[in-house]
Design a protein around this motif. Structure first.
Motif, PDB file in Angstrom:
ATOM      1  N   ASP A  81       6.172  26.306  40.126  1.00 32.29           N
ATOM      2  CA  ASP A  81       5.032  26.482  41.031  1.00 32.29           C
ATOM      3  C   ASP A  81       4.750  25.208  41.835  1.00 32.29           C
ATOM      4  OD1 ASP A  81       4.620  29.120  40.321  1.00 32.29           O
ATOM      5  OD2 ASP A  81       3.094  28.651  38.808  1.00 32.29           O
ATOM      6  N   ASP A  82       4.845  24.051  41.163  1.00 34.24           N
ATOM      7  CA  ASP A  82       4.635  22.776  41.860  1.00 34.24           C
ATOM      8  C   ASP A  82       5.710  22.556  42.915  1.00 34.24           C
ATOM      9  OD1 ASP A  82       2.358  22.170  40.429  1.00 34.24           O
ATOM     10  OD2 ASP A  82       3.404  20.870  38.987  1.00 34.24           O
ATOM     11  N   ILE A  83       6.942  22.838  42.555  1.00 36.84           N
ATOM     12  CA  ILE A  83       8.058  22.675  43.500  1.00 36.84           C
ATOM     13  C   ILE A  83       7.849  23.592  44.702  1.00 36.84           C
ATOM     14  CG2 ILE A  83      10.540  23.004  43.843  1.00 36.84           C
ATOM     15  CD1 ILE A  83      10.862  22.230  40.826  1.00 36.84           C
ATOM     16  N   ARG A  93       5.032  24.891  45.843  1.00 30.87           N
ATOM     17  CA  ARG A  93       3.882  24.412  46.635  1.00 30.87           C
ATOM     18  C   ARG A  93       4.249  23.197  47.480  1.00 30.87           C
ATOM     19  NH1 ARG A  93      -0.963  21.444  44.006  1.00 30.87           N
ATOM     20  NH2 ARG A  93      -1.907  20.603  45.882  1.00 30.87           N
ATOM     21  N   LEU A  94       4.964  22.241  46.879  1.00 27.80           N
ATOM     22  CA  LEU A  94       5.376  21.046  47.611  1.00 27.80           C
ATOM     23  C   LEU A  94       6.323  21.409  48.747  1.00 27.80           C
ATOM     24  CD1 LEU A  94       5.078  17.980  47.759  1.00 27.80           C
ATOM     25  CD2 LEU A  94       6.994  17.779  46.165  1.00 27.80           C
ATOM     26  N   ARG A  95       7.207  22.344  48.480  1.00 28.11           N
ATOM     27  CA  ARG A  95       8.154  22.785  49.502  1.00 28.11           C
ATOM     28  C   ARG A  95       7.425  23.458  50.665  1.00 28.11           C
ATOM     29  NH1 ARG A  95      12.189  26.837  50.839  1.00 28.11           N
ATOM     30  NH2 ARG A  95      14.006  25.666  51.516  1.00 28.11           N
ATOM     31  N   GLU A  96       6.434  24.284  50.362  1.00 25.20           N
ATOM     32  CA  GLU A  96       5.654  24.963  51.401  1.00 25.20           C
ATOM     33  C   GLU A  96       4.860  23.972  52.247  1.00 25.20           C
ATOM     34  OE1 GLU A  96       3.347  27.800  49.192  1.00 25.20           O
ATOM     35  OE2 GLU A  96       5.027  29.203  49.012  1.00 25.20           O
ATOM     36  N   GLU A  97       4.329  22.945  51.605  1.00 22.66           N
ATOM     37  CA  GLU A  97       3.501  21.974  52.334  1.00 22.66           C
ATOM     38  C   GLU A  97       4.316  20.961  53.127  1.00 22.66           C
ATOM     39  OE1 GLU A  97       0.194  20.168  50.368  1.00 22.66           O
ATOM     40  OE2 GLU A  97      -0.341  22.030  49.338  1.00 22.66           O
ATOM     41  N   THR A  98       5.525  20.654  52.670  1.00 21.42           N
ATOM     42  CA  THR A  98       6.311  19.611  53.339  1.00 21.42           C
ATOM     43  C   THR A  98       7.493  20.142  54.123  1.00 21.42           C
ATOM     44  OG1 THR A  98       7.776  19.263  51.442  1.00 21.42           O
ATOM     45  CG2 THR A  98       5.739  17.943  51.527  1.00 21.42           C
ATOM     46  N   GLY A  99       7.983  21.325  53.751  1.00 21.40           N
ATOM     47  CA  GLY A  99       9.167  21.869  54.406  1.00 21.40           C
ATOM     48  C   GLY A  99      10.461  21.252  53.895  1.00 21.40           C
ATOM     49  N   CYS A 100      10.375  20.393  52.889  1.00 25.49           N
ATOM     50  CA  CYS A 100      11.571  19.752  52.335  1.00 25.49           C
ATOM     51  C   CYS A 100      12.296  20.712  51.396  1.00 25.49           C
ATOM     52  CB  CYS A 100      11.194  18.474  51.586  1.00 25.49           C
ATOM     53  SG  CYS A 100      10.568  17.191  52.679  1.00 25.49           S
ATOM     54  N   GLY A 101      13.545  20.386  51.097  1.00 26.56           N
ATOM     55  CA  GLY A 101      14.369  21.215  50.234  1.00 26.56           C
ATOM     56  C   GLY A 101      13.886  21.229  48.798  1.00 26.56           C
ATOM     57  N   ILE A 102      14.314  22.244  48.062  1.00 29.17           N
ATOM     58  CA  ILE A 102      13.915  22.425  46.661  1.00 29.17           C
ATOM     59  C   ILE A 102      14.304  21.223  45.815  1.00 29.17           C
ATOM     60  CG2 ILE A 102      14.329  23.807  44.576  1.00 29.17           C
ATOM     61  CD1 ILE A 102      14.648  26.245  46.447  1.00 29.17           C
ATOM     62  N   ILE A 103      15.535  20.770  45.953  1.00 27.79           N
ATOM     63  CA  ILE A 103      16.015  19.650  45.138  1.00 27.79           C
ATOM     64  C   ILE A 103      15.237  18.375  45.457  1.00 27.79           C
ATOM     65  CG2 ILE A 103      18.010  18.163  44.679  1.00 27.79           C
ATOM     66  CD1 ILE A 103      19.733  20.736  44.993  1.00 27.79           C
ATOM     67  N   CYS A 106      12.170  18.197  46.605  1.00 28.71           N
ATOM     68  CA  CYS A 106      10.825  18.372  46.046  1.00 28.71           C
ATOM     69  C   CYS A 106      10.821  18.143  44.535  1.00 28.71           C
ATOM     70  CB  CYS A 106      10.287  19.762  46.372  1.00 28.71           C
ATOM     71  SG  CYS A 106       9.922  19.993  48.124  1.00 28.71           S
ATOM     72  N   LYS A 107      11.820  18.680  43.860  1.00 29.01           N
ATOM     73  CA  LYS A 107      11.917  18.516  42.400  1.00 29.01           C
ATOM     74  C   LYS A 107      12.071  17.040  42.035  1.00 29.01           C
ATOM     75  CE  LYS A 107      14.362  20.180  38.365  1.00 29.01           C
ATOM     76  NZ  LYS A 107      15.526  19.737  37.731  1.00 29.01           N
ATOM     77  N   LYS A 108      12.982  16.340  42.751  1.00 35.03           N
ATOM     78  CA  LYS A 108      13.196  14.912  42.475  1.00 35.03           C
ATOM     79  C   LYS A 108      11.933  14.103  42.734  1.00 35.03           C
ATOM     80  CE  LYS A 108      18.161  14.662  43.424  1.00 35.03           C
ATOM     81  NZ  LYS A 108      19.177  14.175  44.364  1.00 35.03           N
ATOM     82  N   ALA A 109      11.233  14.411  43.839  1.00 40.34           N
ATOM     83  CA  ALA A 109      10.014  13.670  44.175  1.00 40.34           C
ATOM     84  C   ALA A 109       8.933  13.890  43.124  1.00 40.34           C
ATOM     85  CB  ALA A 109       9.512  14.082  45.559  1.00 40.34           C
ATOM     86  N   LEU A 110       8.773  15.122  42.665  1.00 46.31           N
ATOM     87  CA  LEU A 110       7.779  15.409  41.628  1.00 46.31           C
ATOM     88  C   LEU A 110       8.118  14.707  40.310  1.00 46.31           C
ATOM     89  CD1 LEU A 110       7.006  19.140  42.343  1.00 46.31           C
ATOM     90  CD2 LEU A 110       5.298  17.317  42.154  1.00 46.31           C
ATOM     91  N   GLU A 111       9.396  14.692  39.959  1.00 47.47           N
ATOM     92  CA  GLU A 111       9.803  14.010  38.732  1.00 47.47           C
ATOM     93  C   GLU A 111       9.591  12.506  38.847  1.00 47.47           C
ATOM     94  OE1 GLU A 111      13.805  15.400  38.153  1.00 47.47           O
ATOM     95  OE2 GLU A 111      13.130  17.280  37.235  1.00 47.47           O
ATOM     96  N   PHE A 114       1.186  15.268  42.422  1.00 51.44           N
ATOM     97  CA  PHE A 114       1.526  16.013  43.633  1.00 51.44           C
ATOM     98  C   PHE A 114       1.400  15.157  44.899  1.00 51.44           C
ATOM     99  CE2 PHE A 114       0.833  19.068  47.043  1.00 51.44           C
ATOM    100  CZ  PHE A 114       1.868  19.957  46.806  1.00 51.44           C
ATOM    101  N   ASN A 115       0.280  14.445  45.038  1.00 48.66           N
ATOM    102  CA  ASN A 115       0.061  13.628  46.244  1.00 48.66           C
ATOM    103  C   ASN A 115       1.065  12.482  46.351  1.00 48.66           C
ATOM    104  OD1 ASN A 115      -2.088  15.161  47.239  1.00 48.66           O
ATOM    105  ND2 ASN A 115      -3.543  14.083  45.936  1.00 48.66           N
ATOM    106  N   LYS A 116       1.389  11.880  45.207  1.00 47.72           N
ATOM    107  CA  LYS A 116       2.375  10.798  45.201  1.00 47.72           C
ATOM    108  C   LYS A 116       3.753  11.345  45.591  1.00 47.72           C
ATOM    109  CE  LYS A 116       3.953   6.941  42.349  1.00 47.72           C
ATOM    110  NZ  LYS A 116       3.922   6.326  41.015  1.00 47.72           N
ATOM    111  N   ALA A 117       4.086  12.539  45.116  1.00 44.67           N
ATOM    112  CA  ALA A 117       5.363  13.175  45.470  1.00 44.67           C
ATOM    113  C   ALA A 117       5.419  13.457  46.972  1.00 44.67           C
ATOM    114  CB  ALA A 117       5.549  14.467  44.682  1.00 44.67           C
ATOM    115  N   LYS A 118       4.302  13.916  47.518  1.00 44.78           N
ATOM    116  CA  LYS A 118       4.220  14.188  48.960  1.00 44.78           C
ATOM    117  C   LYS A 118       4.455  12.902  49.765  1.00 44.78           C
ATOM    118  CE  LYS A 118       1.206  17.078  51.555  1.00 44.78           C
ATOM    119  NZ  LYS A 118      -0.058  17.760  51.703  1.00 44.78           N
ATOM    120  N   GLU A 119       3.850  11.813  49.310  1.00 42.58           N
ATOM    121  CA  GLU A 119       4.012  10.517  49.984  1.00 42.58           C
ATOM    122  C   GLU A 119       5.466  10.030  49.887  1.00 42.58           C
ATOM    123  OE1 GLU A 119       3.064   7.196  52.213  1.00 42.58           O
ATOM    124  OE2 GLU A 119       1.980   9.065  51.956  1.00 42.58           O
TER     125      GLU A 119
END
Length: 175
Positions: free
Chosen positions: A7-9, A11-21, A23-28, A34-39
């Motif tokens: 769900d986090d991946i 949501r991040l993908r929808e908000e940023t338009g970045c790829g799944i992988i 988004c997953k790497k940024a969240l990890e 979430f906000n730090k991953a977006k940044e």
């Protein structure tokens, strides 16, 4: 490292338009923040845009916008590397938003380097003049928290091609 939930991946993908992988790497990397991953994704977009900036952008599209009432209109040329990207939904949406922004904000220059030194020398607050008159430095009319350069960098990161605002013109009846 914390495992990112689907769900986090999403949501991040929808908000940023970045790829799944990505988004997953940024969240990890951000340990689930979430906000730090977006940044992190935004910074990677800036890095990607810098790496691609020397590539030739000879394709693209011209977008036109005429405001309700037919008193203001704008045309903008935005270039990219391939005709495939020029026809993509994301690119077309960006060019449309850019034409609307130009009609609303009336920029005079594309980027700060385009301002003649004699013009800038006359300004008491140079940074305010740049933000008011340079397209890439202006806050986007639909979302003032982002400037046009940020939107361009996000699109470069998402699409993976060099994208350049070539030129624009704005008309207003009586001007």
């Amino acid at each position: 490292m914390m495992a990112a939930t689907a769900d986090d991946i999403k949501r991040l993908r929808e908000e940023t338009g970045c790829g799944i992988i990505d988004c997953k790497k940024a969240l990890e990397e951000a340990k689930g923040d979430f906000n730090k991953a977006k940044e992190l994704l935004r910074k990677r977009g800036l890095e990607m845009a810098a790496k691609k900036s020397d590539r030739m952008a000879k394709e693209g599209r011209v977008e036109a916008y005429i405001h309700n009432g037919n008193k203001i209109g704008a045309m903008v040329e935005v270039n990219c590397e391939t005709d495939f990207v020029a026809r993509s939904e994301d690119f077309c949406k960006f060019t449309r938003d850019l034409a609307i922004h130009i009609a609303a904000s009336n920029p005079k220059y594309i980027k700060r380097e385009n301002i003649p030194e004699v013009v800038l020398a006359k300004e008491a607050d140079k940074e305010a003049y740049i933000k008011a008159n340079c397209l890439l430095d202006q806050g986007f009319v639909k979302d003032p928290t982002k400037n046009i350069q940020d939107m361009l960098n996000e699109l470069v990161a998402k699409i993976g091609e060099n994208i350049i605002v070539g030129r624009f013109v704005r008309y207003k009846v009586g001007e």
